[in-house]
Design a protein around this motif. Structure first.
Motif, short mmCIF file in Angstrom:
data_model
loop_
_atom_site.label_atom_id
_atom_site.label_comp_id
_atom_site.label_asym_id
_atom_site.label_seq_id
_atom_site.Cartn_x
_atom_site.Cartn_y
_atom_site.Cartn_z
N GLY A 76 0.85 -1.18 0.00
CA GLY A 76 0.00 0.00 0.00
C GLY A 76 0.89 1.23 0.00
O GLY A 76 2.10 1.12 0.22
N PRO A 77 0.33 2.41 -0.22
CA PRO A 77 1.15 3.62 -0.27
C PRO A 77 1.87 3.93 1.04
O PRO A 77 2.91 4.58 1.04
N ASN A 78 1.31 3.44 2.15
CA ASN A 78 1.92 3.69 3.46
C ASN A 78 2.52 2.44 4.08
O ASN A 78 2.74 2.38 5.28
N GLY A 79 2.73 1.42 3.26
CA GLY A 79 3.31 0.17 3.75
C GLY A 79 2.43 -1.01 3.44
O GLY A 79 1.34 -0.87 2.89
N PRO A 80 2.92 -2.20 3.80
CA PRO A 80 2.18 -3.42 3.46
C PRO A 80 0.84 -3.53 4.20
O PRO A 80 0.70 -3.04 5.31
N VAL A 81 -0.12 -4.17 3.53
CA VAL A 81 -1.44 -4.41 4.11
C VAL A 81 -1.69 -5.92 4.03
O VAL A 81 -1.56 -6.52 2.96
N THR A 82 -2.02 -6.52 5.17
CA THR A 82 -2.24 -7.96 5.25
C THR A 82 -3.68 -8.23 5.65
O THR A 82 -4.20 -7.62 6.58
N ASP A 83 -4.31 -9.14 4.93
CA ASP A 83 -5.69 -9.54 5.23
C ASP A 83 -6.02 -10.74 4.34
O ASP A 83 -5.18 -11.20 3.56
N SER A 84 -7.25 -11.22 4.41
CA SER A 84 -7.67 -12.30 3.51
C SER A 84 -7.78 -11.74 2.09
O SER A 84 -7.98 -10.54 1.90
N VAL A 85 -7.67 -12.61 1.12
CA VAL A 85 -7.81 -12.19 -0.28
C VAL A 85 -9.16 -11.50 -0.47
O VAL A 85 -9.25 -10.45 -1.12
N GLU A 86 -10.20 -12.07 0.11
CA GLU A 86 -11.54 -11.51 -0.02
C GLU A 86 -11.61 -10.09 0.53
O GLU A 86 -12.19 -9.19 -0.10
N MET A 87 -11.01 -9.85 1.69
CA MET A 87 -11.06 -8.52 2.30
C MET A 87 -10.15 -7.53 1.56
O MET A 87 -10.52 -6.37 1.40
N ILE A 88 -8.99 -7.98 1.11
CA ILE A 88 -8.12 -7.09 0.32
C ILE A 88 -8.86 -6.68 -0.95
O ILE A 88 -8.88 -5.51 -1.33
N THR A 89 -9.49 -7.63 -1.62
CA THR A 89 -10.25 -7.34 -2.84
C THR A 89 -11.35 -6.33 -2.53
O THR A 89 -11.58 -5.40 -3.30
N GLY A 90 -12.02 -6.49 -1.41
CA GLY A 90 -13.09 -5.58 -1.03
C GLY A 90 -12.61 -4.20 -0.61
O GLY A 90 -13.40 -3.27 -0.51
N ARG A 91 -11.29 -4.06 -0.37
CA ARG A 91 -10.74 -2.77 0.05
C ARG A 91 -9.98 -2.07 -1.07
O ARG A 91 -9.40 -1.01 -0.85
N LEU A 92 -10.00 -2.63 -2.27
CA LEU A 92 -9.32 -1.98 -3.39
C LEU A 92 -9.91 -0.60 -3.61
O LEU A 92 -11.12 -0.42 -3.55
N GLY A 93 -9.06 0.36 -3.87
CA GLY A 93 -9.49 1.73 -4.10
C GLY A 93 -9.51 2.59 -2.86
O GLY A 93 -9.61 3.81 -2.95
N LEU A 94 -9.43 1.98 -1.68
CA LEU A 94 -9.38 2.76 -0.45
C LEU A 94 -7.97 3.35 -0.28
O LEU A 94 -7.00 2.80 -0.82
N PRO A 95 -7.83 4.45 0.46
CA PRO A 95 -6.52 5.09 0.60
C PRO A 95 -5.41 4.14 1.09
O PRO A 95 -4.26 4.27 0.67
N GLU A 96 -5.74 3.18 1.93
CA GLU A 96 -4.72 2.27 2.46
C GLU A 96 -4.09 1.39 1.38
O GLU A 96 -2.97 0.91 1.53
N LEU A 97 -4.82 1.19 0.26
CA LEU A 97 -4.29 0.38 -0.84
C LEU A 97 -3.99 1.21 -2.08
O LEU A 97 -3.27 0.77 -2.97
#
Length: 154
Positions: A76-97
């Motif tokens: 992510g722009p501010n460092g790595p983000v760890t979660d389930s594939v489903e949750m990462i997919t659901g968070r695409l486009g948010l500032p953290e990613l």
């Protein structure tokens, strides 16, 4: 609709019989696959945007089909983000990613439901006989609007 064609589905009942959760997963994987292709093409054309890495999108699509609950880490722009594939997919486009906006994001879906709830509470949603474009195949309202060929701008 492309997943329905690939699976040979003839209607809404086919999707329900197949399993809604699995169907949605296939649809999201397809979106990620083609978003990666579109991103690659846009980069080659010289568009300067905050794109998701196409390789990451392809990887998420593959992992979503393997096991949506497996844990992944993406940059992510501010460092790595760890979660389930489903949750990462659901968070695409948010500032953290960062990156592209996806209409299937969890935030987008929550906002739509919150908006519909407010409309319901204000009495703006009702059962009536208004004209609405309707997809007989899906048995849902259609977002495809067609203007009349005789329509002119004033």
């Amino acid at each position: 609709m492309e997943v329905e064609k690939e699976k040979g589905f003839k209607g809404k009942q086919d999707i329900e019989d197949f399993g809604l959760e699995e169907f949605v997963r296939l649809c999201k994987a397809r979106v990620l696959k083609y978003a990666s292709i579109q991103t690659d093409q846009s980069i080659r054309l010289g568009y300067w945007m905050d794109w998701n890495d196409p390789a990451v999108l392809r990887g998420l699509a593959e992992k979503l089909l393997e096991d949506p609950l497996q844990t992944v880490t993406v940059a992510g722009p501010n460092g790595p983000v760890t979660d389930s594939v489903e949750m990462i997919t659901g968070r695409l486009g948010l500032p953290e990613l960062g990156g592209s906006y996806f209409t299937f994001s969890n935030e987008n879906n929550y906002m739509i439901w919150a908006f519909l709830k407010k409309c319901w509470e204000k009495g703006w949603i009702y059962l009536g006989a208004d004209v609405m474009p309707w997809c007989p195949h899906c048995a849902t309202p259609s977002a495809r609007w067609r203007s009349s060929p005789k329509a002119t701008a004033s």
